[in-house]
Design an enzyme around this catalytic site. Structure first.
Site, PDB file in Angstrom:
ATOM      1  CB  CYS A  47      -3.720  -0.035  -3.069  1.00  0.00           C
ATOM      2  SG  CYS A  47      -2.930  -0.743  -1.606  1.00  0.00           S
TER       3      CYS A  47
ATOM      4  CG  ASP B 254       0.504  -7.298  -3.608  1.00  0.00           C
ATOM      5  OD1 ASP B 254      -0.227  -6.365  -3.958  1.00  0.00           O
ATOM      6  OD2 ASP B 254       1.212  -7.276  -2.580  1.00  0.00           O
TER       7      ASP B 254
HETATM    8  C1  RUB Z   1      -0.279  -3.172  -1.377  1.00  0.00           C
HETATM    9  C2  RUB Z   1      -0.663  -3.302  -2.814  1.00  0.00           C
HETATM   10  C3  RUB Z   1       0.231  -2.639  -3.824  1.00  0.00           C
HETATM   11  C4  RUB Z   1       1.277  -3.646  -4.314  1.00  0.00           C
HETATM   12  C5  RUB Z   1       2.364  -3.001  -5.153  1.00  0.00           C
HETATM   13  O1  RUB Z   1      -1.074  -3.985  -0.535  1.00  0.00           O
HETATM   14  O2  RUB Z   1      -1.594  -3.972  -3.173  1.00  0.00           O
HETATM   15  O3  RUB Z   1      -0.498  -2.194  -4.931  1.00  0.00           O
HETATM   16  O4  RUB Z   1       1.887  -4.290  -3.207  1.00  0.00           O
HETATM   17  O5  RUB Z   1       3.083  -2.084  -4.361  1.00  0.00           O
HETATM   18  P1  RUB Z   1      -0.805  -3.956   1.053  1.00  0.00           P
HETATM   19  P2  RUB Z   1       4.605  -1.696  -4.671  1.00  0.00           P
HETATM   20  O6  RUB Z   1      -1.014  -2.556   1.512  1.00  0.00           O
HETATM   21  O7  RUB Z   1      -1.808  -4.916   1.606  1.00  0.00           O
HETATM   22  O8  RUB Z   1       0.607  -4.443   1.265  1.00  0.00           O
HETATM   23  O9  RUB Z   1       4.609  -1.132  -6.056  1.00  0.00           O
HETATM   24  O10 RUB Z   1       4.942  -0.682  -3.619  1.00  0.00           O
HETATM   25  O11 RUB Z   1       5.422  -2.951  -4.551  1.00  0.00           O
END
Ligand code: RUB
Length: 310
Positions: free
Chosen positions: A131, A200
């Site tokens: 991701c 998340d």
């Molecule tokens: C994003 C996702 C990321 C976390 C952490 O999912 O799973 O790994 O949100 O991201 P989506 P960060 O694309 O569905 O929002 O470290 O940027 O908070």
């Protein structure tokens, strides 16, 4: 006049703004704008409408706990100060400051995680990620700026392909990165020393909720004896999991998986599109936070310290 709450709700719901940290910051900035621009008739009116606006923002996406944590923080600062008898203009200022403060704390947390996490990357490492996580990207960027030479495998992350964002960003920064299909993770895992992902939500037992497919990667990493690291700011700790609540997993539209025309010509097929999954703590080596590194089993102590009222 622009409706900051509805606009932000739509941007988050439609994933124009995505990633747990970003959606928390944008929600708080929407609350700030809403408070600045609205004429409230009284302190009670402000509190009631602030809470309603907060609820609306929180409903945009259900899984990333950073969103309710950030909104609840602002609402609780507002309530506590209203109880102290602050005037309406003073209360507005306090809310303004609380919002700015959250954004500053969030930015600083990411930088601290980057510094702590970069120490876990060593010369010659091959690291797989999934991701697109700001916390993870900042770790890679810091390790690269320190002159470390390492290689990244970024999974493409169907159905929304956030892995492309990661790969493009890392390449732009001069980091050696290969984009691979999600289904190739096991094929390449034997080359991989570490898997590094964001989060998340983190539950009281140390389980990590992150983009769908994360738990498969963890399983494959476990089989291959690759380390599995999670990078997350502490506002991704999910306080009510201490009370046994479960984290809701967002189900998104099947049209993110297949086009409408395909659905129409294959009417018997049910298409599922869960956006997140849960990686059990036994597959996680460490959780890197701005408060330091924790084994997943130790995260509950930090959670109790940060959310004593839960
Ligand atoms: C994003 C996702 C990321 C976390 C952490 O999912 O799973 O790994 O949100 O991201 P989506 P960060 O694309 O569905 O929002 O470290 O940027 O908070």
């Amino acid at each position: 006049m622009r409706d900051a709450i509805e606009e932000t709700h739509a941007l988050v719901r439609d994933m124009k703004i995505r990633g747990a940290g970003r959606i928390a910051r944008v929600a708080v900035l929407a609350l700030k704008e809403y408070c600045d621009r609205t004429d409230f008739s009284s302190v009670a009116d402000l509190l009631g409408r602030l809470q309603k606006a907060g609820q609306r923002l929180k409903s945009a996406r259900p899984t990333a706990v950073s969103l309710p944590n950030a909104v609840n923080l602002v609402v609780s600062v507002a309530k506590k100060n209203a109880e102290k008898g602050l005037s309406l203009p003073d209360l507005k200022q306090v809310i303004d400051d609380a919002c700015d403060n959250f954004v500053a704390v969030s930015d600083k947390a990411t930088q601290t995680i980057a510094a702590i996490g970069a120490k876990r990357i060593t010369d010659g490492d091959v690291v797989m990620t999934h991701c697109n996580s700001e916390a993870v990207t900042e770790i890679f960027a810091t390790a690269h700026a320190q002159g470390k030479s390492f290689e990244v495998y970024a999974t493409e992350t169907r159905p929304r392909y956030q892995g492309r964002i990661t790969a493009a960003d890392l390449a732009r920064r001069g980091i050696d990165v290969s984009l691979i299909p999600d289904s190739a993770a096991r094929l390449y895992m034997h080359k991989v020393d570490k898997v590094l992902v964001g989060a998340d939500a983190i539950a009281a037992n140390g389980a990590v909720v992150n983009k769908i497919g994360t738990s498969q990667l963890a399983l494959v990493a476990h089989e291959s004896r690759a380390r599995f690291y999670v990078a997350a700011e502490t506002y991704k700790l999910h306080p009510t999991t201490m009370l046994g609540e479960l984290v809701e997993i967002e189900q998104r539209s099947s049209l993110e998986v297949v086009p409408r025309s395909w659905m129409e010509s294959n009417g018997g097929v049910k298409v599922k599109n869960p956006a997140f999954d849960v990686t059990p703590p036994e597959y996680i080596d460490i959780i890197i936070t701005e408060r330091g590194i924790y084994p997943p089993q130790g995260i509950v102590f930090l959670m109790k310290e940060l959310y004593p009222e839960t």
